[in-house]
Scaffold this active site. Sequence first.
Site, PDB file in Angstrom:
ATOM      1  N   THR A  47      38.093 -29.128-107.079  1.00 51.48           N
ATOM      2  CA  THR A  47      39.336 -29.166-106.224  1.00 51.48           C
ATOM      3  C   THR A  47      39.498 -30.030-105.156  1.00 51.48           C
ATOM      4  O   THR A  47      40.272 -30.754-105.004  1.00 51.48           O
ATOM      5  CB  THR A  47      39.584 -27.873-105.687  1.00 51.48           C
ATOM      6  OG1 THR A  47      39.535 -26.630-106.703  1.00 51.48           O
ATOM      7  CG2 THR A  47      40.795 -27.413-104.824  1.00 51.48           C
ATOM      8  N   CYS A  48      38.460 -30.409-104.674  1.00 52.90           N
ATOM      9  CA  CYS A  48      38.230 -31.513-103.429  1.00 52.90           C
ATOM     10  C   CYS A  48      38.522 -32.730-103.966  1.00 52.90           C
ATOM     11  O   CYS A  48      39.409 -33.475-103.506  1.00 52.90           O
ATOM     12  CB  CYS A  48      36.812 -31.385-103.042  1.00 52.90           C
ATOM     13  SG  CYS A  48      36.204 -29.857-102.409  1.00 52.90           S
ATOM     14  N   SER A  49      38.110 -33.067-105.170  1.00 54.19           N
ATOM     15  CA  SER A  49      38.341 -34.596-105.739  1.00 54.19           C
ATOM     16  C   SER A  49      39.673 -34.612-106.515  1.00 54.19           C
ATOM     17  O   SER A  49      40.189 -35.600-106.583  1.00 54.19           O
ATOM     18  CB  SER A  49      37.280 -34.887-106.684  1.00 54.19           C
ATOM     19  OG  SER A  49      35.850 -35.093-105.922  1.00 54.19           O
TER      20      SER A  49
END
Length: 157
Positions: A47-49
């Site tokens: 999700t972060c990337s």
Amino acid sequence: MIDVNSKLPSVEFQYFAEGEMITATTEELFAGKKVVMFAVPGAFTPTCSNTHLPGYVVNYDKFIAKGIDTVICLSVNDAFVMDAWGKSQNAENIIMLADGGADFTKAIGLEAETGIFGGTRSRRYAMVVDDGMLQVLNVEEPKKFEVSDAETILALL
């Protein structure tokens, strides 16, 4: 957890700028500036990337147009990992801030124990800070991504 209208705690962070590792205090990063900072559980994670960091990269100019001086991405990772992740995401305008020992994350009460995922990490959140004072804090519930995205924070400015 830190309250809105509170002063950010004083800690040291590390990040890379122009190939050089910089150590900076909370005061150096936030004093006299309006800053949007968002935190992620880990660099290079799905999700972060795929969503969180890219939203801020794409909308960076909109933040500047709304009077934001600096956009910061924080994670409980080391500065080398944050630098490599930022380069892989074309985040050259965003300070990729390492809270390596989780000092800041613990001081504001937004740590999460993840066990084998990496131990102490940050919860996912976004904040707006004006001259070191917390103005807005949107903290995600575990495994959610609904209130700390770039578009939500832009709408609050």
